[in-house]
Design an enzyme around this catalytic site. Structure first.
Site, PDB file in Angstrom:
ATOM      1  N   GLN A  16       0.895  -1.362   0.198  1.00 29.61           N
ATOM      2  CA  GLN A  16      -0.148  -0.059   0.082  1.00 29.61           C
ATOM      3  C   GLN A  16       0.733   1.298   0.133  1.00 29.61           C
ATOM      4  O   GLN A  16       0.534   2.272  -0.723  1.00 29.61           O
ATOM      5  CB  GLN A  16      -0.931  -0.008   1.465  1.00 29.61           C
ATOM      6  CG  GLN A  16      -2.237  -0.628   1.432  1.00 29.61           C
ATOM      7  CD  GLN A  16      -2.646   0.244   2.596  1.00 29.61           C
ATOM      8  OE1 GLN A  16      -3.475   0.959   2.263  1.00 29.61           O
ATOM      9  NE2 GLN A  16      -2.609  -0.061   3.659  1.00 29.61           N
ATOM     10  N   ILE A  17       1.803   1.546   1.129  1.00 30.70           N
ATOM     11  CA  ILE A  17       2.694   2.611   1.085  1.00 30.70           C
ATOM     12  C   ILE A  17       3.529   2.747  -0.032  1.00 30.70           C
ATOM     13  O   ILE A  17       3.534   3.948  -0.682  1.00 30.70           O
ATOM     14  CB  ILE A  17       3.189   2.365   2.453  1.00 30.70           C
ATOM     15  CG1 ILE A  17       2.420   2.576   3.560  1.00 30.70           C
ATOM     16  CG2 ILE A  17       4.262   3.854   2.448  1.00 30.70           C
ATOM     17  CD1 ILE A  17       3.118   2.620   4.961  1.00 30.70           C
ATOM     18  N   GLY A  18       4.032   1.480  -0.636  1.00 36.51           N
ATOM     19  CA  GLY A  18       4.979   1.834  -1.700  1.00 36.51           C
ATOM     20  C   GLY A  18       4.320   2.166  -2.914  1.00 36.51           C
ATOM     21  O   GLY A  18       4.698   3.218  -3.650  1.00 36.51           O
ATOM     22  N   GLY A  90       7.335  -4.939   5.262  1.00 35.76           N
ATOM     23  CA  GLY A  90       7.030  -5.548   6.678  1.00 35.76           C
ATOM     24  C   GLY A  90       5.533  -5.811   6.717  1.00 35.76           C
ATOM     25  O   GLY A  90       4.978  -5.577   5.574  1.00 35.76           O
ATOM     26  N   GLN A 113      18.167  -7.139   6.351  1.00 36.02           N
ATOM     27  CA  GLN A 113      18.281  -6.268   5.421  1.00 36.02           C
ATOM     28  C   GLN A 113      19.458  -5.127   5.836  1.00 36.02           C
ATOM     29  O   GLN A 113      19.951  -4.403   4.899  1.00 36.02           O
ATOM     30  CB  GLN A 113      17.047  -5.639   5.263  1.00 36.02           C
ATOM     31  CG  GLN A 113      15.981  -6.438   4.524  1.00 36.02           C
ATOM     32  CD  GLN A 113      14.618  -5.887   3.975  1.00 36.02           C
ATOM     33  OE1 GLN A 113      14.382  -4.689   4.321  1.00 36.02           O
ATOM     34  NE2 GLN A 113      13.924  -6.823   3.232  1.00 36.02           N
ATOM     35  N   ASN A 132       6.532  -1.002  11.029  1.00 34.18           N
ATOM     36  CA  ASN A 132       6.266  -1.108  12.522  1.00 34.18           C
ATOM     37  C   ASN A 132       6.761  -2.540  13.168  1.00 34.18           C
ATOM     38  O   ASN A 132       6.895  -3.534  12.518  1.00 34.18           O
ATOM     39  CB  ASN A 132       4.999  -1.041  12.675  1.00 34.18           C
ATOM     40  CG  ASN A 132       4.586   0.400  12.752  1.00 34.18           C
ATOM     41  OD1 ASN A 132       5.339   1.306  13.237  1.00 34.18           O
ATOM     42  ND2 ASN A 132       3.215   0.960  12.076  1.00 34.18           N
ATOM     43  N   ASP A 160       3.044  11.453  12.498  1.00 37.29           N
ATOM     44  CA  ASP A 160       2.531  11.500  13.778  1.00 37.29           C
ATOM     45  C   ASP A 160       2.732  13.354  13.789  1.00 37.29           C
ATOM     46  O   ASP A 160       1.600  13.848  14.500  1.00 37.29           O
ATOM     47  CB  ASP A 160       3.252  11.102  15.030  1.00 37.29           C
ATOM     48  CG  ASP A 160       3.386   9.507  14.419  1.00 37.29           C
ATOM     49  OD1 ASP A 160       4.407   9.142  14.666  1.00 37.29           O
ATOM     50  OD2 ASP A 160       2.342   8.967  14.863  1.00 37.29           O
ATOM     51  N   HIS A 188       6.928   5.699  18.054  1.00 41.14           N
ATOM     52  CA  HIS A 188       5.681   5.782  17.365  1.00 41.14           C
ATOM     53  C   HIS A 188       4.734   4.928  17.641  1.00 41.14           C
ATOM     54  O   HIS A 188       4.500   3.596  17.034  1.00 41.14           O
ATOM     55  CB  HIS A 188       6.100   5.532  15.649  1.00 41.14           C
ATOM     56  CG  HIS A 188       5.043   5.415  15.009  1.00 41.14           C
ATOM     57  ND1 HIS A 188       4.146   6.445  14.671  1.00 41.14           N
ATOM     58  CD2 HIS A 188       4.486   4.270  13.848  1.00 41.14           C
ATOM     59  CE1 HIS A 188       3.257   6.018  13.754  1.00 41.14           C
ATOM     60  NE2 HIS A 188       3.414   4.629  13.355  1.00 41.14           N
TER      61      HIS A 188
HETATM   62  N1  LIG Z   1       5.772   4.771  10.777  1.00 40.07           N
HETATM   63  C1  LIG Z   1       4.634   5.095  10.363  1.00 40.07           C
HETATM   64  O1  LIG Z   1       4.350   6.230  10.516  1.00 40.07           O
HETATM   65  C2  LIG Z   1       3.659   3.879   9.714  1.00 40.07           C
HETATM   66  C3  LIG Z   1       2.767   4.356   8.841  1.00 40.07           C
HETATM   67  C4  LIG Z   1       2.081   3.515   8.260  1.00 40.07           C
HETATM   68  C5  LIG Z   1       2.171   2.182   8.147  1.00 40.07           C
HETATM   69  N2  LIG Z   1       3.418   1.873   8.836  1.00 40.07           N
HETATM   70  C6  LIG Z   1       3.848   0.382   8.617  1.00 40.07           C
HETATM   71  O2  LIG Z   1       4.518   0.269   7.554  1.00 40.07           O
HETATM   72  C7  LIG Z   1       4.415  -1.072   6.950  1.00 40.07           C
HETATM   73  C8  LIG Z   1       3.987  -1.327   5.727  1.00 40.07           C
HETATM   74  O3  LIG Z   1       2.519  -1.073   5.640  1.00 40.07           O
HETATM   75  P1  LIG Z   1       1.699  -1.210   4.220  1.00 40.07           P
HETATM   76  O4  LIG Z   1       0.373  -0.785   4.423  1.00 40.07           O
HETATM   77  O5  LIG Z   1       2.475  -0.655   3.000  1.00 40.07           O
HETATM   78  O6  LIG Z   1       1.700  -2.990   4.404  1.00 40.07           O
HETATM   79  P2  LIG Z   1       1.353  -3.644   3.096  1.00 40.07           P
HETATM   80  O7  LIG Z   1       1.082  -5.122   3.790  1.00 40.07           O
HETATM   81  O8  LIG Z   1       0.374  -3.267   1.980  1.00 40.07           O
HETATM   82  O9  LIG Z   1       2.777  -3.800   2.187  1.00 40.07           O
HETATM   83  C9  LIG Z   1       3.971  -4.319   2.982  1.00 40.07           C
HETATM   84  C10 LIG Z   1       4.989  -5.023   1.878  1.00 40.07           C
HETATM   85  O10 LIG Z   1       6.101  -5.433   2.563  1.00 40.07           O
HETATM   86  C11 LIG Z   1       6.386  -6.587   1.762  1.00 40.07           C
HETATM   87  N3  LIG Z   1       7.428  -7.168   2.515  1.00 40.07           N
HETATM   88  C12 LIG Z   1       7.290  -7.951   3.432  1.00 40.07           C
HETATM   89  N4  LIG Z   1       8.356  -8.767   4.049  1.00 40.07           N
HETATM   90  C13 LIG Z   1       9.209  -8.023   3.332  1.00 40.07           C
HETATM   91  C14 LIG Z   1      10.729  -8.070   2.945  1.00 40.07           C
HETATM   92  N5  LIG Z   1      11.489  -9.080   3.777  1.00 40.07           N
HETATM   93  N6  LIG Z   1      11.308  -7.548   2.162  1.00 40.07           N
HETATM   94  C15 LIG Z   1      10.513  -6.645   1.347  1.00 40.07           C
HETATM   95  N7  LIG Z   1       9.283  -6.342   1.514  1.00 40.07           N
HETATM   96  C16 LIG Z   1       8.696  -7.168   2.339  1.00 40.07           C
HETATM   97  C17 LIG Z   1       4.936  -7.313   1.391  1.00 40.07           C
HETATM   98  O11 LIG Z   1       5.162  -8.315   0.402  1.00 40.07           O
HETATM   99  C18 LIG Z   1       4.019  -5.866   1.340  1.00 40.07           C
HETATM  100  O12 LIG Z   1       4.290  -5.859  -0.357  1.00 40.07           O
HETATM  101  C19 LIG Z   1       3.593  -1.902   8.110  1.00 40.07           C
HETATM  102  O13 LIG Z   1       4.636  -2.387   9.071  1.00 40.07           O
HETATM  103  C20 LIG Z   1       2.801  -0.746   8.634  1.00 40.07           C
HETATM  104  O14 LIG Z   1       2.475  -1.043   9.964  1.00 40.07           O
HETATM  105  C21 LIG Z   1       4.153   2.648   9.602  1.00 40.07           C
HETATM  106  O1  LIG Z   2      -1.054   2.427  12.931  1.00 38.97           O
HETATM  107  C1  LIG Z   2      -0.551   1.517  12.513  1.00 38.97           C
HETATM  108  O2  LIG Z   2      -0.201   0.356  12.568  1.00 38.97           O
HETATM  109  C2  LIG Z   2       0.007   1.955  10.863  1.00 38.97           C
HETATM  110  C3  LIG Z   2       0.806   3.329  11.390  1.00 38.97           C
HETATM  111  O3  LIG Z   2       1.645   3.250  12.191  1.00 38.97           O
HETATM  112  C4  LIG Z   2      -0.049   4.395  11.531  1.00 38.97           C
HETATM  113  O4  LIG Z   2       0.522   5.316  12.533  1.00 38.97           O
HETATM  114  O5  LIG Z   2      -0.948   4.714  10.809  1.00 38.97           O
END
Ligand SMILES: NC(=O)c1ccc[n+]([C@@H]2O[C@H](COP(=O)([O-])OP(=O)(O)OC[C@H]3O[C@@H](n4cnc5c(N)ncnc54)[C@H](O)[C@@H]3O)[C@@H](O)[C@H]2O)c1
Ligand SMILES: O=C(O)C[C@H](O)C(=O)O
Length: 333
Positions: A16-18, A90, A113, A132, A160, A188
């Site tokens: 999603q984020i990518g 992740g 990684q 996360n 945040d 976070h």
């Molecule tokens: N820090 C923040 O503010 C914040 C905000 C939003 C989401 N997040 C976190 O970001 C992460 C990704 O969220 P998302 O919505 O894109 O999830 P998602 O499930 O849509 O995408 C995650 C991607 O990571 C891939 N992946 C899994 N293991 C991997 C590896 N070893 N190497 C490379 N890719 C790998 C998956 O195949 C998937 O395509 C989650 O951990 C989410 O909690 C953090």
């Molecule tokens: O809350 C989550 O798990 C996704 C991300 O860390 C967020 O703050 O939106």
């Protein structure tokens, strides 16, 4: 337009984020409208077809800034020559889960990684960990990539920070561009401390402009702390476009510098001591920082009241717990 493309890695690029981040990077939102980019996209074999689809779409979008794409499931290939690494790969939490519940899956990823980045990324590579538990994943990456300077490994708390700006804007009716210098302290997670004590809205201290300490110390803090969970409840998916936009903000300010008189929030490795407000050396902790010449500096000399001290220490305590949990998980691997 600067001649040398910047190599930007996005891991988890098929997610999603990518999918939200890649187009923003290709449009210059991260490094500027005149900086050419080579995108390195990494995902895992089960997502390989989807990753190829993302690469196809990026080609089809015909971005003038995009000078090349490396789309791969090979982590070593993905990391070769990288200047900026955005670690999104992740597993997200689901409804009702705490971020640290995905730790066991994500900790192993970040240990693995780290060595690929250390071996193949360009010297001076800047890293921002999004996945996360972001702070702890970043700490693990830093610990397992000792050749990458500790100050070059950060985690995303800009989402945040931006959420806090947005809430003050909504509460006061002021444009968000007139809100500045809020702070996200710590993890976070739901223990993060959104602090408005040094912030301004339209040139006025936020506390005076809002005039409601009960709101600022209660509902405001809870709303920012719980915003991630609220979005998951609403979308049934975690945040993506706001996370991607905040990643661009985080890296842009880090590389190009924060605006005069303005700071942002970044998760960075605490240097310890008074300059780090007494936060234990080595913790990956979100601080107010200014950036210049590609380096962050913790904003010095902010007056910390007793309430803030307690909240800052509580989130530090959670980070210490997560660090110990991660070390146990790694030892058991
Ligand atoms: N820090 C923040 O503010 C914040 C905000 C939003 C989401 N997040 C976190 O970001 C992460 C990704 O969220 P998302 O919505 O894109 O999830 P998602 O499930 O849509 O995408 C995650 C991607 O990571 C891939 N992946 C899994 N293991 C991997 C590896 N070893 N190497 C490379 N890719 C790998 C998956 O195949 C998937 O395509 C989650 O951990 C989410 O909690 C953090
Ligand atoms: O809350 C989550 O798990 C996704 C991300 O860390 C967020 O703050 O939106």
């Amino acid at each position: 337009m600067s001649p040398t493309p910047v190599h930007v890695l996005i891991t988890g690029a098929a997610g999603q984020i990518g999918y939200a981040l890649a187009p923003q990077v290709c449009r210059g939102a991260m490094l500027g409208a005149d900086v050419p980019i080579v995108l390195h996209l990494l995902d895992i074999p089960p997502a390989e077809a989807s990753l190829k689809g993302v690469a196809m779409e990026l080609t089809d979008a015909a971005y003038p800034l995009l000078k090349g794409i490396v789309a791969t499931v090979d982590v070593d290939e993905a990391c070769k020559g990288v200047d900026i690494a955005v670690m999104v790969g992740g597993f997200p939490r689901g409804p009702g889960m705490e971020r640290k519940e995905v730790m066991s899956k994500n900790v192993a990823i970040y240990k693995g990684q780290a060595s690929a980045l250390e071996t193949h990324a360009n010297a001076g590579c800047k890293v921002v960990v999004v996945a996360n538990p972001a702070n702890t994943n970043a700490l693990i990456l830093s610990n397992y990539a000792p050749k990458i300077p500790k100050e070059n490994v950060t985690c995303l708390t800009r989402l945040d920070h931006n959420r806090a700006l947005g809430q003050v804007s909504e509460k006061t009716g002021a444009p968000v561009s007139e809100v500045k210098n809020v702070i996200i302290w710590g993890n976070h997670s739901s223990t993060q401390y959104p602090d408005v004590n040094h912030g301004e809205v339209s040139g006025m201290p936020i506390r005076s402009a809002i005039g409601d300490d009960a709101y600022l110390d209660g509902e405001f803090v809870k709303t920012v702390q719980q915003r991630g969970a609220a979005i998951i409840a609403a979308r049934k998916l975690s945040s993506a476009l706001s996370a991607a936009s905040s990643v661009c903000d985080h890296v842009r300010d880090w590389v190009n510098g924060t605006a005069p008189g303005t700071w942002t929030s970044m998760g960075v490795v605490s240097p310890g001591g008074d300059d780090a407000y007494g936060i234990e050396e080595g913790l990956m902790y979100s601080f107010p920082v200014t950036c210049a010449n590609g380096r962050w500096s913790i904003v010095p000399g902010l007056k910390i009241d007793d309430r803030s001290r307690g909240l800052m220490d509580a989130t530090a305590a959670e980070l210490k717990e997560e660090k110990a949990m991660a070390e146990e998980l790694i030892a058991a691997m």
